[in-house]
Design an enzyme around this catalytic site. Structure first.
Site, PDB file in Angstrom:
ATOM      1  CB  SER A 284      -0.970  -0.029   1.181  1.00 21.84           C
ATOM      2  OG  SER A 284      -0.265   0.006   2.407  1.00 21.84           O
ATOM      3  NE  ARG A 285       1.416   5.745  -2.048  1.00 17.51           N
ATOM      4  CZ  ARG A 285       1.266   5.081  -3.195  1.00 17.51           C
ATOM      5  NH1 ARG A 285       1.626   3.812  -3.287  1.00 17.51           N
ATOM      6  NH2 ARG A 285       0.789   5.689  -4.269  1.00 17.51           N
TER       7      ARG A 285
ATOM      8  CD  GLU B 170       8.484   4.413  -0.953  1.00 13.41           C
ATOM      9  OE1 GLU B 170       8.240   4.965  -2.049  1.00 13.41           O
ATOM     10  OE2 GLU B 170       7.807   3.477  -0.507  1.00 13.41           O
TER      11      GLU B 170
ATOM     12  CG  HIS C 230       6.925   2.536  -4.404  1.00 12.41           C
ATOM     13  ND1 HIS C 230       6.482   3.532  -3.576  1.00 12.41           N
ATOM     14  CD2 HIS C 230       5.823   2.145  -5.108  1.00 12.41           C
ATOM     15  CE1 HIS C 230       5.189   3.741  -3.774  1.00 12.41           C
ATOM     16  NE2 HIS C 230       4.768   2.901  -4.713  1.00 12.41           N
TER      17      HIS C 230
HETATM   18  P1  NAP Z   1      -9.020   0.915  -4.605  1.00  8.09           P
HETATM   19  O1  NAP Z   1      -9.652   0.151  -5.717  1.00  8.09           O
HETATM   20  O2  NAP Z   1      -9.569   2.229  -4.230  1.00  8.09           O
HETATM   21  O3  NAP Z   1      -8.982  -0.051  -3.332  1.00  8.09           O
HETATM   22  C1  NAP Z   1      -8.721   0.369  -2.028  1.00  8.09           C
HETATM   23  C2  NAP Z   1      -9.527  -0.491  -1.104  1.00  8.09           C
HETATM   24  O4  NAP Z   1      -9.144  -0.195   0.229  1.00  8.09           O
HETATM   25  C3  NAP Z   1     -11.035  -0.261  -1.241  1.00  8.09           C
HETATM   26  O5  NAP Z   1     -11.693  -1.486  -1.344  1.00  8.09           O
HETATM   27  C4  NAP Z   1     -11.366   0.492   0.045  1.00  8.09           C
HETATM   28  O6  NAP Z   1     -12.653   0.209   0.547  1.00  8.09           O
HETATM   29  C5  NAP Z   1     -10.329  -0.079   1.011  1.00  8.09           C
HETATM   30  N1  NAP Z   1     -10.156   0.822   2.130  1.00  8.09           N
HETATM   31  C6  NAP Z   1      -9.924   2.147   2.126  1.00  8.09           C
HETATM   32  N2  NAP Z   1      -9.837   2.619   3.377  1.00  8.09           N
HETATM   33  C7  NAP Z   1     -10.042   1.574   4.204  1.00  8.09           C
HETATM   34  C8  NAP Z   1     -10.087   1.426   5.605  1.00  8.09           C
HETATM   35  N3  NAP Z   1      -9.898   2.463   6.427  1.00  8.09           N
HETATM   36  N4  NAP Z   1     -10.334   0.186   6.106  1.00  8.09           N
HETATM   37  C9  NAP Z   1     -10.530  -0.855   5.290  1.00  8.09           C
HETATM   38  N5  NAP Z   1     -10.502  -0.779   3.944  1.00  8.09           N
HETATM   39  C10 NAP Z   1     -10.249   0.421   3.405  1.00  8.09           C
HETATM   40  O7  NAP Z   1      -7.489   1.168  -4.929  1.00  8.09           O
HETATM   41  P2  NAP Z   1      -6.453   0.220  -5.670  1.00  8.09           P
HETATM   42  O8  NAP Z   1      -6.362   0.602  -7.097  1.00  8.09           O
HETATM   43  O9  NAP Z   1      -6.717  -1.202  -5.304  1.00  8.09           O
HETATM   44  O10 NAP Z   1      -5.096   0.725  -4.959  1.00  8.09           O
HETATM   45  C11 NAP Z   1      -4.977   0.623  -3.555  1.00  8.09           C
HETATM   46  C12 NAP Z   1      -3.717   1.293  -3.050  1.00  8.09           C
HETATM   47  O11 NAP Z   1      -2.592   0.530  -3.396  1.00  8.09           O
HETATM   48  C13 NAP Z   1      -3.408   2.675  -3.639  1.00  8.09           C
HETATM   49  O12 NAP Z   1      -4.146   3.699  -3.004  1.00  8.09           O
HETATM   50  C14 NAP Z   1      -1.935   2.808  -3.399  1.00  8.09           C
HETATM   51  O13 NAP Z   1      -1.683   3.373  -2.133  1.00  8.09           O
HETATM   52  C15 NAP Z   1      -1.456   1.359  -3.415  1.00  8.09           C
HETATM   53  N6  NAP Z   1      -0.680   1.050  -4.634  1.00  8.09           N
HETATM   54  C16 NAP Z   1       0.621   0.738  -4.483  1.00  8.09           C
HETATM   55  C17 NAP Z   1       1.370   0.429  -5.599  1.00  8.09           C
HETATM   56  C18 NAP Z   1       2.806   0.067  -5.444  1.00  8.09           C
HETATM   57  O14 NAP Z   1       3.588   0.327  -6.340  1.00  8.09           O
HETATM   58  N7  NAP Z   1       3.187  -0.550  -4.353  1.00  8.09           N
HETATM   59  C19 NAP Z   1       0.807   0.444  -6.878  1.00  8.09           C
HETATM   60  C20 NAP Z   1      -0.530   0.768  -6.973  1.00  8.09           C
HETATM   61  C21 NAP Z   1      -1.272   1.069  -5.836  1.00  8.09           C
HETATM   62  P3  NAP Z   1     -14.004   0.779  -0.084  1.00  8.09           P
HETATM   63  O15 NAP Z   1     -14.396  -0.241  -1.093  1.00  8.09           O
HETATM   64  O16 NAP Z   1     -14.905   0.845   1.055  1.00  8.09           O
HETATM   65  O17 NAP Z   1     -13.664   2.114  -0.673  1.00  8.09           O
END
Ligand code: NAP
Length: 332
Positions: free
Chosen positions: A235-236, A265, A284
């Site tokens: 995530s982060r 980072e 990352h």
């Molecule tokens: P997404 O589709 O918005 O998924 C995020 C999920 O987290 C949603 O299902 C959301 O729930 C849930 N969530 C948010 N706040 C929460 C909380 N307090 N408690 C429990 N669940 C919670 O986003 P995504 O495209 O999957 O990406 C997710 C994250 O991955 C990004 O925001 C980024 O930080 C990270 N990421 C990292 C990389 C990397 O290079 N490592 C690459 C891409 C993304 P709801 O359904 O209720 O909204």
């Protein structure tokens, strides 16, 4: 007159050429240079900002003309959405195009930790492979185990798909809202956070970084995990209390970790997390393939073009700004 666009991240040449044919582009491929008078001059005239490291109040004050900030990532914790919205500035991100690549990366580091790939790679290269390997170098199985996904969004679901259909795993998940479709598609079981932590062999954190998820996983959560569990963070960095992860590894509360992200980072080479043989780490690289990064840059460019042409960008985060009351001229 052509609109002014400031680009703060390296983008593929073809995309840069295209943007330069449409806008007055100022290009800072190594990031914004807030102490550079030339950068500040460009920022003061900018209508659009592409790929900033950070768009907070400090930067926004220096960009009075700004209409859109286009991130080249799905996560947007680097943007002060509240401040942007208040100013009527559109904010966009790049979802979907990186989902599969990031899920692949998470599986790669999960597998690497379970089967000790990086550690044993070093073992062979250092000339330590002098006889058949024995139990102290064995890994653990991934197939038919239980994976717990915290944050069942786009990427969480893509991880669940790989786990269920690629590795016959049981899938548990914890999310803010229940995801019935994921339950049907991947047999995922919705749990409380604590149940997920107690039952999973692999705990994968995939939420965005928000006020609610900052420091989400700490010593209490590591203590609940199985001693044989592997923790994966995609995530982060700030969603985990890093000192607590260090402590959990020191105390043997978990078997190991696989980390793509860090609170700071690039991570310092003397960071205590890097001293553990049972921590797999990468810089990352969740979405870092040539194909995916090109698609992300293309989507970010599409978002900025739409915004600058007065259309609603395909990936607008702060939808409120297109409501008439958010029009900058109606703001007090
Ligand atoms: P997404 O589709 O918005 O998924 C995020 C999920 O987290 C949603 O299902 C959301 O729930 C849930 N969530 C948010 N706040 C929460 C909380 N307090 N408690 C429990 N669940 C919670 O986003 P995504 O495209 O999957 O990406 C997710 C994250 O991955 C990004 O925001 C980024 O930080 C990270 N990421 C990292 C990389 C990397 O290079 N490592 C690459 C891409 C993304 P709801 O359904 O209720 O909204």
């Amino acid at each position: 007159m052509a609109k002014n666009l400031v680009i703060c991240k390296k983008v593929p040449e073809a995309i840069l050429d295209e943007l330069e044919s449409q806008y007055q582009v100022s290009y800072y491929p190594d990031g914004e240079e807030l102490d550079n008078p030339d950068f500040l001059k460009r920022l003061a005239e900018a209508d659009g900002l592409l790929g900033p490291k950070k768009a907070d109040q400090h930067l926004l004050k220096k960009a009075p003309q700004l209409k859109i900030v286009s991130n080249i990532s799905v996560g947007y914790n680097n943007l002060d959405i509240e401040a942007l919205t208040k100013r009527g500035i559109m904010a966009t991100n790049t979802p979907d195009v990186l989902t599969d690549t990031t899920a692949d990366t998470m599986f790669a580091i999960l597998m690497a930790a379970a089967r000790r790939v990086s550690e044993l790679d070093r073992f062979v290269k250092e000339g330590k492979w002098v006889k058949h390997i024995t139990e102290e170098l064995f890994g653990i199985d991934v197939h038919h185990k239980t994976i717990g996904i915290i944050g069942m969004g786009r990427i969480g679901e893509a991880i669940a798909k790989r786990a269920r259909f690629g590795f016959d795993m049981n899938v548990l998940y914890y999310n803010r809202n229940r995801k019935r479709e994921a339950e049907e598609k991947y047999g995922a079981v919705y749990c409380t956070l604590d149940d997920l932590l107690m039952q999973s062999d692999f705990v994968v954190l995939m939420t965005p970084l928000t006020k609610e998820t900052e420091g989400f996983i700490g010593l209490r959560e590591f203590s609940l995990m199985k001693k044989s569990a592997i923790f994966v963070n995609g995530s982060r960095g700030e969603t985990v209390i890093e000192e607590d992860l260090v402590e959990a590894l020191r105390q043997g509360l978990i078997r190991g970790a696989a980390l793509d992200v860090y609170a700071k980072e690039p991570v310092a080479s003397d960071h205590p997390l890097l001293s553990f043989e049972n921590v797999v780490t990468v810089p990352h690289i969740g979405s870092a393939t040539k194909e995916t990064r090109d698609k992300m840059a293309e989507l970010a460019a599409e978002n900025i073009r739409s915004g600058l042409e007065g259309k609603i960008p395909p990936n607008l985060i702060n939808q409120e700004v297109v409501a008439p009351e958010y029009s900058p001229k109606n703001q007090k």
